[in-house]
Scaffold this active site. Structure first.
Site, PDB file in Angstrom:
ATOM      1  N   GLY A  10       0.772  -1.259  -0.066  1.00 30.92           N
ATOM      2  CA  GLY A  10      -0.358   0.170   0.095  1.00 30.92           C
ATOM      3  C   GLY A  10       0.746   1.173  -0.051  1.00 30.92           C
ATOM      4  O   GLY A  10       2.075   1.163  -0.265  1.00 30.92           O
ATOM      5  N   ASN A  11       0.105   2.423   0.362  1.00 36.45           N
ATOM      6  CA  ASN A  11       1.052   3.767   0.101  1.00 36.45           C
ATOM      7  C   ASN A  11       0.183   4.686   1.443  1.00 36.45           C
ATOM      8  O   ASN A  11      -0.608   4.154   1.872  1.00 36.45           O
ATOM      9  CB  ASN A  11       1.097   4.321  -1.082  1.00 36.45           C
ATOM     10  CG  ASN A  11      -0.317   4.678  -1.760  1.00 36.45           C
ATOM     11  OD1 ASN A  11      -0.964   5.461  -0.928  1.00 36.45           O
ATOM     12  ND2 ASN A  11      -0.715   3.882  -2.713  1.00 36.45           N
TER      13      ASN A  11
END
Ligand code: CTP
Length: 392
Positions: free
Chosen positions: A201-202
């Protein structure tokens, strides 16, 4: 701006304190007028200390000052939160039997009411008809939220979040220059599964997307928000939650294509795991080294740009570019993305551990084919600058 906050007698009266605090902190001058019943739930001392002004609820004290007329003229905006069913009924009938009722009847300022009551009372035909009459007269009645009520019950009738009420009330005074426009905002960060419990993810929070959606609604637009891995509720914004990039693509494929503005602050995962594991990967089985093969995801905004421009050649599409680069390099990278992705504007910002993601403020450069403007401030201020630039 000078905001008069009316408070009527419901349990949610305690939330008026937070509403006043937000208004004062945003630089507004505030005076509070509670009804006698409101004072059963919130004290004069609380209201006076938060507004830094004296508080009265009586019509017949200091009559020589003709207080209701003075207050009615003073206010740029009157916000009543919470507004009880009884207050709605009194306002419909023009009943002025206390200070707040008199101020409301005497003012020319815009009036915003935030009702809070039990579901049954909100849905009662008398209340439904009162709300319809108030709206017909141009009075803004904020839709109550759905959630836990005073007792053990839940349903529609809850006073919405104080910050939502403030933003909604102030938006009443914003010019509706986006009325009739359809806006699509795609925000947050996509996640790619490694196995059922892990993902790539980020750090994108979705906050810039929420600010854009709220700004567009305030200016009269119809807004759809696609939220990648964050939750947001507003009765005025249609929100669809997605997780992965492929889910984002299929959600967008099923969208109407009649948008006037598409703005995409989303951080899209450039790569996904080629073969996510169906079961949790066990350390024992993976050993000392775990090798994942990543394959490239399609460029969502480029796909969207091609499709939407066929449906509406005038659509304005705005991408974002978060870069760890100096300002000159940032603008060059943004210009490259503008051409490569067929965009009308790129909002470029420098990111690092302390800048950009999950912050309330930011500094960005709005890069178009023939302009570059630097904007700094809250994410809402940046949202405003984006719409001011593209809505010409
Ligand atoms: N974007 C997209 N689909 C992708 C990657 C990015 O739609 N697979 C969109 C983002 O939402 C953003 C814009 O493209 O509006 C620029 O994103 P960015 O990550 O800066 O660009 P990339 O193409 O990923 O380029 P790079 O990783 O080389 O910076």
């Amino acid at each position: 701006m000078r905001v008069l906050v009316g408070v009527t007698g419901g349990v949610a009266a305690y939330k008026a304190a937070e509403i006043i605090r937000i208004l004062v902190e945003s630089g507004h001058e505030v005076r509070a007028v509670p009804t006698a019943n409101a004072l059963r739930f919130i004290g004069v001392a609380t209201l006076e200390s938060l507004t830094h002004n004296s508080v009265h609820s009586e019509l017949y004290s200091d009559v020589e000052d003709v207080r209701h007329v003075e207050m009615a003229k003073w206010a740029d905006l009157i916000l009543v939160a919470p507004a009880t069913a009884s207050f709605l009924a009194r306002t419909v009938s023009g009943l002025a039997d206390d200070l707040l009722g008199n101020v409301v009847l005497a003012t020319k300022a815009p009036l915003v009411l935030a009702p809070a009551m039990h579901t049954e009372m909100w849905q009662n035909k008398a209340t439904v008809s009162n709300v319809a009459k108030l709206r017909e007269r141009g009075i803004r009645v904020i839709e109550p939220a759905v959630g836990r009520l005073t007792g053990s019950d839940s349903g529609i009738g809850r006073l919405p979040d104080p910050s939502y009420i403030v933003q909604s009330a102030l938006s009443n005074l914003v010019p509706k220059d986006l009325a009739g426009k359809n806006v699509l905002i795609i925000a947050g960060g996509t996640r790619e599964n490694i196995d059922p419990v892990r993902f790539i993810g980020n750090r994108s929070s979705g906050k810039q997307g929420i600010a854009l959606a709220e700004e567009a609604v305030a200016r009269g637009a119809m807004v759809e928000l696609v939220a990648a891995n964050f939750s947001y509720y507003s009765p005025e914004i249609e929100t669809t939650e997605v997780v992965s990039t492929s889910e984002l693509i299929s959600t967008l494929e099923h969208r109407e294509s009649n948008f006037d503005f598409v703005i995409m602050p989303a951080a899209v995962a450039d790569y996904r795991v080629e073969h996510p594991s169906e079961n949790k990967i066990k350390k024992g089985a993976a050993g000392e080294e775990l090798v994942l093969t990543l394959v490239e995801n399609p460029d969502v905004i480029s796909l969207l740009s091609k499709r939407l421009r066929i449906a509406n050649p005038k659509v304005v599409i705005v991408g974002f570019a978060a870069e760890t680069a100096s300002e000159t390099a940032l603008i060059d990278l943004a210009k490259g993305k503008l051409i490569r992705k067929e965009l009308d504007m790129v909002v470029a910002n420098e990111v690092s551990a302390t800048l950009g993601f999950d912050r309330d403020s930011n500094e960005v450069v709005l890069v178009g084919p023939d302009f570059e403007h630097t904007v700094s401030g809250t994410k809402r201020a940046i949202a405003k600058a984006i719409f001011d630039t593209i809505n010409r």
